[in-house]
Design a protein around this motif. Structure first.
Motif, PDB file in Angstrom:
ATOM      1  N   THR A   1       0.827  -1.216   0.000  1.00  0.00           N
ATOM      2  CA  THR A   1       0.000   0.000   0.000  1.00  0.00           C
ATOM      3  C   THR A   1       0.856   1.259   0.000  1.00  0.00           C
ATOM      4  O   THR A   1       0.706   2.145  -0.852  1.00  0.00           O
ATOM      5  N   SER A   2       1.761   1.364   0.976  1.00  0.00           N
ATOM      6  CA  SER A   2       2.592   2.564   1.082  1.00  0.00           C
ATOM      7  C   SER A   2       3.518   2.710  -0.116  1.00  0.00           C
ATOM      8  O   SER A   2       3.712   3.814  -0.649  1.00  0.00           O
ATOM      9  N   GLU A   3       4.079   1.601  -0.584  1.00  0.00           N
ATOM     10  CA  GLU A   3       5.014   1.668  -1.706  1.00  0.00           C
ATOM     11  C   GLU A   3       4.318   2.020  -3.016  1.00  0.00           C
ATOM     12  O   GLU A   3       4.931   2.585  -3.927  1.00  0.00           O
ATOM     13  N   THR A   4       3.029   1.721  -3.073  1.00  0.00           N
ATOM     14  CA  THR A   4       2.262   2.038  -4.288  1.00  0.00           C
ATOM     15  C   THR A   4       1.722   3.461  -4.270  1.00  0.00           C
ATOM     16  O   THR A   4       1.736   4.168  -5.295  1.00  0.00           O
ATOM     17  N   LEU A   5       1.243   3.901  -3.097  1.00  0.00           N
ATOM     18  CA  LEU A   5       0.526   5.170  -3.021  1.00  0.00           C
ATOM     19  C   LEU A   5       1.374   6.361  -2.588  1.00  0.00           C
ATOM     20  O   LEU A   5       1.117   7.492  -3.023  1.00  0.00           O
ATOM     21  N   LEU A   6       2.364   6.153  -1.727  1.00  0.00           N
ATOM     22  CA  LEU A   6       3.092   7.285  -1.143  1.00  0.00           C
ATOM     23  C   LEU A   6       4.332   7.639  -1.936  1.00  0.00           C
ATOM     24  O   LEU A   6       5.063   6.747  -2.383  1.00  0.00           O
TER      25      LEU A   6
ATOM     26  N   THR B   1       7.698  10.528  19.972  1.00  0.00           N
ATOM     27  CA  THR B   1       7.591  11.185  18.674  1.00  0.00           C
ATOM     28  C   THR B   1       8.635  10.599  17.738  1.00  0.00           C
ATOM     29  O   THR B   1       9.802  10.450  18.124  1.00  0.00           O
ATOM     30  N   VAL B   2       8.215  10.242  16.523  1.00  0.00           N
ATOM     31  CA  VAL B   2       9.161   9.725  15.532  1.00  0.00           C
ATOM     32  C   VAL B   2       9.016  10.526  14.245  1.00  0.00           C
ATOM     33  O   VAL B   2       7.962  11.084  13.953  1.00  0.00           O
ATOM     34  N   SER B   3      10.100  10.558  13.478  1.00  0.00           N
ATOM     35  CA  SER B   3      10.087  11.284  12.206  1.00  0.00           C
ATOM     36  C   SER B   3      11.005  10.569  11.223  1.00  0.00           C
ATOM     37  O   SER B   3      12.087  10.090  11.606  1.00  0.00           O
ATOM     38  N   GLY B   4      10.555  10.475   9.978  1.00  0.00           N
ATOM     39  CA  GLY B   4      11.375   9.820   8.975  1.00  0.00           C
ATOM     40  C   GLY B   4      10.586   9.545   7.717  1.00  0.00           C
ATOM     41  O   GLY B   4       9.462  10.041   7.549  1.00  0.00           O
ATOM     42  N   PRO B   5      11.144   8.765   6.810  1.00  0.00           N
ATOM     43  CA  PRO B   5      10.440   8.443   5.564  1.00  0.00           C
ATOM     44  C   PRO B   5       9.050   7.887   5.856  1.00  0.00           C
ATOM     45  O   PRO B   5       8.896   6.959   6.655  1.00  0.00           O
ATOM     46  N   ALA B   6       8.045   8.449   5.219  1.00  0.00           N
ATOM     47  CA  ALA B   6       6.661   8.080   5.516  1.00  0.00           C
ATOM     48  C   ALA B   6       6.405   6.601   5.265  1.00  0.00           C
ATOM     49  O   ALA B   6       5.695   5.943   6.036  1.00  0.00           O
ATOM     50  N   ARG B   7       6.965   6.079   4.185  1.00  0.00           N
ATOM     51  CA  ARG B   7       6.756   4.665   3.897  1.00  0.00           C
ATOM     52  C   ARG B   7       7.259   3.784   5.043  1.00  0.00           C
ATOM     53  O   ARG B   7       6.633   2.792   5.418  1.00  0.00           O
ATOM     54  N   SER B   8       8.391   4.136   5.600  1.00  0.00           N
ATOM     55  CA  SER B   8       8.992   3.352   6.683  1.00  0.00           C
ATOM     56  C   SER B   8       8.183   3.457   7.968  1.00  0.00           C
ATOM     57  O   SER B   8       7.942   2.457   8.654  1.00  0.00           O
TER      58      SER B   8
END
Length: 291
Positions: free
Chosen positions: A32-37, A92-99
């Motif tokens: 899902t994430s790899e296809t849409l984001l 709180t976390v931050s980074g590549p959305a897919r990950s």
């Protein structure tokens, strides 16, 4: 809030749980994430409490994120064993959305499960405050998650029983039934075991009747477990033991009964419900994604 240092989770045990969980949840990636984001989308996400509780697994949550992608950064706002209120931000976390989204469910499942155990354990500990009784877990844990769940019990102020069948001699009702059918007396079995065991091995025997106490204690046990004894029976049983062994109460323990059990003067109260009946705490991950 914990009065017991929860220590740490052995790294090899944590790595094994996380690897297994991630493989189960995304064996060939997050379609899902790899296809849409967009590949360059960045997400900032907060682990937020939807209800009050006791935290356990904040570090586990972060470890899952890092296992998916070391580029994810994290800030932990509450320590394991600390109480929190509904609405509090815990991590709180931050980074590549897919990950972040690939790690989300596994990370949440673990921290919710562990915090539920810690929160329930804390309620039992509070109910027995002012007594000598220690609240302890049992081997009634989720297969594969015992190390993490026992850590959560410590975060809630509880103690751990034996970790596995390899740690101590603990003769329960089924063991005694086999001995009886084999024509072996429990006293003789205990004395024979003592002769073969190393001096550091703990020996515990479970009984369910007061008349069983004296021969067990006289044979030289370290702990005697009084199973499904009423509070009055526990008082009588403790008198028979007379300080010759630690006394553990087990069976029929709930938040409604634990205070009365503790008031009898037992040393340990083992509670299977800490791990087999704890409800996962309601924690959520609020995600904001930017391109």
């Amino acid at each position: 809030m914990t009065t017991v240092d929860p220590g740490t989770i052995p790294q090899h045990a944590l790595d094994r749980v996380i690897a297994t969980a991630l493989e189960e949840d995304a064996p060939w990636g997050d379609v899902t994430s790899e296809t849409l984001l967009p590949a360059d989308a960045v997400a900032t996400a907060t682990l937020a409490a939807r209800e009050p509780g006791v935290l356990s697994g904040g570090g586990v949550f972060v470890a899952v994120m890092h296992a998916v992608d070391p580029a994810i950064t994290a800030e932990v706002h509450a320590a394991d064993g600390e109480r929190f209120a509904a609405g509090d931000t815990l991590v709180t976390v931050s980074g590549p959305a897919r990950s972040v989204l690939r790690a989300e469910r596994v990370a949440l499942n673990l921290v919710q499960r562990l915090s539920g155990i810690a929160t329930l354990t804390a309620r039992y500990v509070e109910a027995t405050a002012g007594t000598r009784a220690r609240i302890a877990d049992t081997r009634k844990t989720t297969p594969g998650l015992r190390t993490l769940e026992r850590y959560a019990v410590r975060c809630g102020g509880g103690r751990n029983h034996r970790t596995s069948l390899s740690d101590a001699v603990m003769a329960k009702d089924n063991h005694l039934a086999v001995l009886l059918a084999s024509g072996v007396g429990i006293g003789d079995a205990i004395r024979s075991a003592r002769e073969r065991l190393g001096h550091t091995v703990h020996l515990e025997v479970e009984v369910d009747r007061i008349d069983q106490i004296e021969p067990v204690v006289a044979a030289g046990v370290d702990t005697i477990m009084l199973d499904n004894f009423s509070p009055d029976e526990l008082v009588a049983g403790i008198a028979v033991v007379a300080g010759r062994a630690l006394v553990e109460a087990s069976g029929g323990v709930s938040l409604d009964t634990v205070a009365a059990i503790a008031a009898t003067g037992v040393d340990v109260i083992s509670v299977g419900a800490l791990t087999h009946s704890a409800r996962a705490l309601d924690l959520g991950l609020d995600v904001a994604v930017t391109a």
